[in-house]
Design an enzyme around this catalytic site. Sequence first.
Site, PDB file in Angstrom:
ATOM      1  N   ASP B 136       0.844  -1.180   0.000  1.00 29.52           N
ATOM      2  CA  ASP B 136       0.000   0.000   0.000  1.00 29.52           C
ATOM      3  C   ASP B 136       0.889   1.242   0.000  1.00 29.52           C
ATOM      4  O   ASP B 136       1.776   1.366   0.856  1.00 29.52           O
ATOM      5  CB  ASP B 136      -0.879  -0.020   1.252  1.00 29.52           C
ATOM      6  CG  ASP B 136      -2.063   0.923   1.146  1.00 29.52           C
ATOM      7  OD1 ASP B 136      -2.459   1.258   0.016  1.00 29.52           O
ATOM      8  OD2 ASP B 136      -2.575   1.317   2.200  1.00 29.52           O
ATOM      9  N   HIS B 143      -3.661  13.825   0.851  1.00 26.00           N
ATOM     10  CA  HIS B 143      -3.899  12.885   1.944  1.00 26.00           C
ATOM     11  C   HIS B 143      -2.731  12.902   2.934  1.00 26.00           C
ATOM     12  O   HIS B 143      -2.929  13.001   4.153  1.00 26.00           O
ATOM     13  CB  HIS B 143      -4.099  11.468   1.404  1.00 26.00           C
ATOM     14  CG  HIS B 143      -4.171  10.411   2.460  1.00 26.00           C
ATOM     15  ND1 HIS B 143      -5.196  10.334   3.374  1.00 26.00           N
ATOM     16  CD2 HIS B 143      -3.331   9.384   2.765  1.00 26.00           C
ATOM     17  CE1 HIS B 143      -5.002   9.303   4.188  1.00 26.00           C
ATOM     18  NE2 HIS B 143      -3.869   8.713   3.838  1.00 26.00           N
ATOM     19  N   GLU B 208     -10.807   3.723   3.432  1.00 28.15           N
ATOM     20  CA  GLU B 208      -9.893   4.532   2.634  1.00 28.15           C
ATOM     21  C   GLU B 208     -10.165   4.219   1.171  1.00 28.15           C
ATOM     22  O   GLU B 208     -10.099   3.056   0.755  1.00 28.15           O
ATOM     23  CB  GLU B 208      -8.422   4.252   2.982  1.00 28.15           C
ATOM     24  CG  GLU B 208      -8.014   4.830   4.332  1.00 28.15           C
ATOM     25  CD  GLU B 208      -6.493   4.870   4.542  1.00 28.15           C
ATOM     26  OE1 GLU B 208      -5.764   4.160   3.825  1.00 28.15           O
ATOM     27  OE2 GLU B 208      -6.049   5.635   5.426  1.00 28.15           O
ATOM     28  N   GLU B 210      -9.148   3.939  -2.424  1.00 26.24           N
ATOM     29  CA  GLU B 210      -7.878   3.775  -3.118  1.00 26.24           C
ATOM     30  C   GLU B 210      -8.095   3.135  -4.488  1.00 26.24           C
ATOM     31  O   GLU B 210      -9.119   2.510  -4.739  1.00 26.24           O
ATOM     32  CB  GLU B 210      -6.924   2.880  -2.311  1.00 26.24           C
ATOM     33  CG  GLU B 210      -6.714   3.371  -0.880  1.00 26.24           C
ATOM     34  CD  GLU B 210      -5.499   2.751  -0.198  1.00 26.24           C
ATOM     35  OE1 GLU B 210      -4.736   2.024  -0.867  1.00 26.24           O
ATOM     36  OE2 GLU B 210      -5.321   3.009   1.005  1.00 26.24           O
ATOM     37  N   ASP B 242      -9.290   0.253   1.775  1.00 27.85           N
ATOM     38  CA  ASP B 242      -8.289  -0.106   2.785  1.00 27.85           C
ATOM     39  C   ASP B 242      -8.860   0.259   4.161  1.00 27.85           C
ATOM     40  O   ASP B 242      -8.507   1.268   4.764  1.00 27.85           O
ATOM     41  CB  ASP B 242      -7.000   0.665   2.485  1.00 27.85           C
ATOM     42  CG  ASP B 242      -5.915   0.402   3.506  1.00 27.85           C
ATOM     43  OD1 ASP B 242      -5.888  -0.703   4.072  1.00 27.85           O
ATOM     44  OD2 ASP B 242      -5.087   1.315   3.735  1.00 27.85           O
ATOM     45  N   ARG B 246      -8.723   3.698  13.159  1.00 28.69           N
ATOM     46  CA  ARG B 246      -7.852   4.844  13.447  1.00 28.69           C
ATOM     47  C   ARG B 246      -7.334   4.853  14.870  1.00 28.69           C
ATOM     48  O   ARG B 246      -6.220   5.337  15.134  1.00 28.69           O
ATOM     49  CB  ARG B 246      -8.612   6.145  13.191  1.00 28.69           C
ATOM     50  CG  ARG B 246      -9.077   6.325  11.768  1.00 28.69           C
ATOM     51  CD  ARG B 246      -7.924   6.314  10.788  1.00 28.69           C
ATOM     52  NE  ARG B 246      -8.386   6.528   9.421  1.00 28.69           N
ATOM     53  CZ  ARG B 246      -7.627   6.371   8.349  1.00 28.69           C
ATOM     54  NH1 ARG B 246      -6.353   5.974   8.474  1.00 28.69           N
ATOM     55  NH2 ARG B 246      -8.103   6.574   7.147  1.00 28.69           N
ATOM     56  N   GLN B 249      -4.593   2.310  15.029  1.00 28.41           N
ATOM     57  CA  GLN B 249      -3.470   2.832  14.253  1.00 28.41           C
ATOM     58  C   GLN B 249      -2.651   3.854  15.040  1.00 28.41           C
ATOM     59  O   GLN B 249      -1.420   3.811  15.055  1.00 28.41           O
ATOM     60  CB  GLN B 249      -4.009   3.472  12.964  1.00 28.41           C
ATOM     61  CG  GLN B 249      -2.931   4.013  12.014  1.00 28.41           C
ATOM     62  CD  GLN B 249      -3.540   4.565  10.718  1.00 28.41           C
ATOM     63  OE1 GLN B 249      -4.753   4.536  10.514  1.00 28.41           O
ATOM     64  NE2 GLN B 249      -2.680   5.070   9.848  1.00 28.41           N
ATOM     65  N   LYS B 262      -4.916  -2.178  10.036  1.00 23.55           N
ATOM     66  CA  LYS B 262      -5.224  -2.293   8.612  1.00 23.55           C
ATOM     67  C   LYS B 262      -5.465  -3.735   8.173  1.00 23.55           C
ATOM     68  O   LYS B 262      -6.222  -3.957   7.219  1.00 23.55           O
ATOM     69  CB  LYS B 262      -4.021  -1.773   7.795  1.00 23.55           C
ATOM     70  CG  LYS B 262      -3.639  -0.330   8.054  1.00 23.55           C
ATOM     71  CD  LYS B 262      -4.484   0.614   7.246  1.00 23.55           C
ATOM     72  CE  LYS B 262      -3.890   2.015   7.231  1.00 23.55           C
ATOM     73  NZ  LYS B 262      -4.623   2.888   6.293  1.00 23.55           N
ATOM     74  N   THR B 266      -9.148  -5.858   3.635  1.00 21.14           N
ATOM     75  CA  THR B 266      -8.945  -4.930   2.527  1.00 21.14           C
ATOM     76  C   THR B 266      -9.828  -5.434   1.394  1.00 21.14           C
ATOM     77  O   THR B 266      -9.657  -6.568   0.945  1.00 21.14           O
ATOM     78  CB  THR B 266      -7.469  -4.928   2.067  1.00 21.14           C
ATOM     79  OG1 THR B 266      -6.623  -4.678   3.191  1.00 21.14           O
ATOM     80  CG2 THR B 266      -7.224  -3.880   1.000  1.00 21.14           C
ATOM     81  N   GLU B 380     -10.167  12.324   7.274  1.00 17.47           N
ATOM     82  CA  GLU B 380      -9.988  13.636   6.648  1.00 17.47           C
ATOM     83  C   GLU B 380     -11.325  14.327   6.395  1.00 17.47           C
ATOM     84  O   GLU B 380     -11.452  15.534   6.585  1.00 17.47           O
ATOM     85  CB  GLU B 380      -9.296  13.481   5.288  1.00 17.47           C
ATOM     86  CG  GLU B 380      -7.852  13.097   5.331  1.00 17.47           C
ATOM     87  CD  GLU B 380      -7.373  12.768   3.928  1.00 17.47           C
ATOM     88  OE1 GLU B 380      -7.019  13.683   3.181  1.00 17.47           O
ATOM     89  OE2 GLU B 380      -7.371  11.573   3.570  1.00 17.47           O
TER      90      GLU B 380
END
Lengths: 434, 434
Positions: B136, B143, B208, B210, B242, B246, B249, B262, B266, B380
């Site tokens: 990844d 970002h 996420e 992607e 993904d 948080r 993380q 993570k 996925t 975000e």
Amino acid sequence: MTVNQLVDPNDPALRSWVESANDPAGDFPIQNLPYGTLDGGVAVRIGAKALRLRDALDADLLVRKLTDNEDFQYAAHTAWLNGIAELEPEQQSMLRRNLAHLFAAGSPAKAKVERLLIDAESPTDEPPFVVGDYTDFYASLHHATNVGSMFRPNNPLLPNWKHVPIGYHGRASSIVASGTGIVRPHGQTVSSDDGPPAFGPSKLLDYELEVGFFVGRGNQLGATIPIAEAWSHIFGFCLVNDWSARDIQKWEYQPLGPFLAKNFATTVSPWVVTREALEPFLVAGPPRSADDPKVLAYLDDPNGRNVDITLEVLVSSAAMRDKGLAPTLVSRGSFRDMFWTPAQMLAHHASNGCPMMIGDLLASGTVSGTTKESRGCLLERTWRGTEPIALGDGTERKFLQDGDEVVMRGWCERAGYPRIGFGECRGIVLPARA
Amino acid sequence: MTVNQLVDPNDPALRSWVESANDPAGDFPIQNLPYGTLDGGVAVRIGAKALRLRDALDADLLVRKLTDNEDFQYAAHTAWLNGIAELEPEQQSMLRRNLAHLFAAGSPAKAKVERLLIDAESPTDEPPFVVGDYTDFYASLHHATNVGSMFRPNNPLLPNWKHVPIGYHGRASSIVASGTGIVRPHGQTVSSDDGPPAFGPSKLLDYELEVGFFVGRGNQLGATIPIAEAWSHIFGFCLVNDWSARDIQKWEYQPLGPFLAKNFATTVSPWVVTREALEPFLVAGPPRSADDPKVLAYLDDPNGRNVDITLEVLVSSAAMRDKGLAPTLVSRGSFRDMFWTPAQMLAHHASNGCPMMIGDLLASGTVSGTTKESRGCLLERTWRGTEPIALGDGTERKFLQDGDEVVMRGWCERAGYPRIGFGECRGIVLPARA
């Protein structure tokens, strides 16, 4: 032969008719019986010899419950250990006792087996497992503290370290067999902390002395591996050299961790020593200090077991090998000093529902102890190059040079029990590509 | 049928006798022809339908050069795309033109093909490739800057970021097919920065957005993929979610990067859009500013190509779906805004000799643009929960709740060319295990 005739290889008094297996300084007594691949087939090692399982099957040397089992037939005819690891635990145990029966002193099978033995030192060019995913941990307190103090002098051991078995995903495709040449990698490196970088061969190539283990039983997506069961999910252990380019690592590793500094090659030793063979050497890990946090319940192993494996790193230059000089012993430590145990690493990995698959490789991270001699990589051993190591040819090393060979060895020993060893994990540094 | 009769699917005027393929708002015109797996077999999609390649083979609908090729016969009978990606480039091109010939308006093969078409919406429960390794990246400047400013307010964009396509290894075993339920993961989280942690279900579950691509041609250990050739090593593209916890993380990610935050899941979209189908939509990436560093030679792509893919994220609660309410559009951005291109990611990955294998998945990292609406994850989009999003049922979201479904869509469009789409990448959040 009946199932009742099978022999317990963990009996310390058991001896083999394979003479090289009875050498007290050898790695492969009848109590070991590690698996690997040889000449394209799954094999078991005994002393200096090995027996391919398909040869044992074809010669009708195995009990009916194995011979008639289609999963075993398939596993014995492949070139990797995944099929063996996939067998039911009782069948794995039966296979191990059956093989001990074949090799035991006085075995009626001796004449038939002896004809099938092959030289175990023949090089294999593939790792023993097809590794789906590879994870590298960071489980030595001394390594984490030493490296942390170099990369983050004000903040060597981060607040999470004693709570979380820190790990990161490595690259499965660059796991290579012992003996594979290691091409010095290119990468971005900087001379000042903020760049600008230049692209070229790494100048700070290092080894990392690690112990790895292969998953023998996994878990489904969304399920977990409880800590009390985690040890039994491990198939076996090997030595791991997690080659590292320190200059590439320093520039790339923030914020998402090491990447190209590591994934150019990871060497594994060829013989996988089973969990069962190591059980006589389980010990309590180093006691947590009064200041250490209490371990969270999902990592609290009532049987908390480290494995007491003595580990060595030896380095020789090309000149030393040309002159027939012995390699220089650079590091000696023990896997018993690790803060986090293999069972804790595995239980943590699956604690979020991440599926662990048969053949996945988990490695411990660099094994370093409290003494200078027990530091498991050159970064620590030479303290970032400030205390170079003298090799047997009179030259010095801060980091590895082209032509250097790194040999890792590991073994377990204790009074009244034969030595259980891992053999060697080797690799020679080749020049960067033109 | 001869090789000369094959049809160029990249001809924008080409139409299909499969009516649903001619829908201007559809994702799968005859110019697309993405591959996936359906009912346990490799298939090509056209409109709302799909054709399994083994059915095409059995019905003698393919040119002799494919039919007689053993590699193709094998590939057509497997359930994953690895075998197709392994074919020689000329054969892949021939297959694509042959399939276009079968589906083209006026094709003499229509009657035979029509009988073989199956419903393309049937769920598949496996990803389209067997993925050996998954990497990844972190290739969106917006970002990286946004997230960096939250995790490291004084130091949002690290000095290496504009020099190195930052990436890290992900977990291949937890790559799941679109539609797979996502169990909310457990993990260690803290309420203050230094702990102590508690172990429990993640409270800050995120998606996420992607774009991923699968490797079609790899490199040997120690060799590289030069930047000028990197694009041609890509087989095709998909959408990637993904999923990220948080709170896990934040506590675990230093110093070795994201791990359990993570690797619980996925999701990839089922239809792999080939490189060839996307070539009409290649664009120059955003211009580097005068302050940006000059790109190093090994990453300097003379053809420097981003792909102009419009991307959307939609979220619905269980209540919204029960009431038949449309999902809420939460994000819309474009893959053209990425700082690093797919070719740069791939060339960088192999630049140290790391072997890339057919079927490896590389993902871009979250795709975020300059506007608030184009931010590709809730972290975000809601600015760490300080600006909640309103859903269509009147509830608000800072992060994902149990029962929420995340749907990602992507497509390419430009005047005078049919829309090339990716279909959907879906997943519903399931409650944490008890």
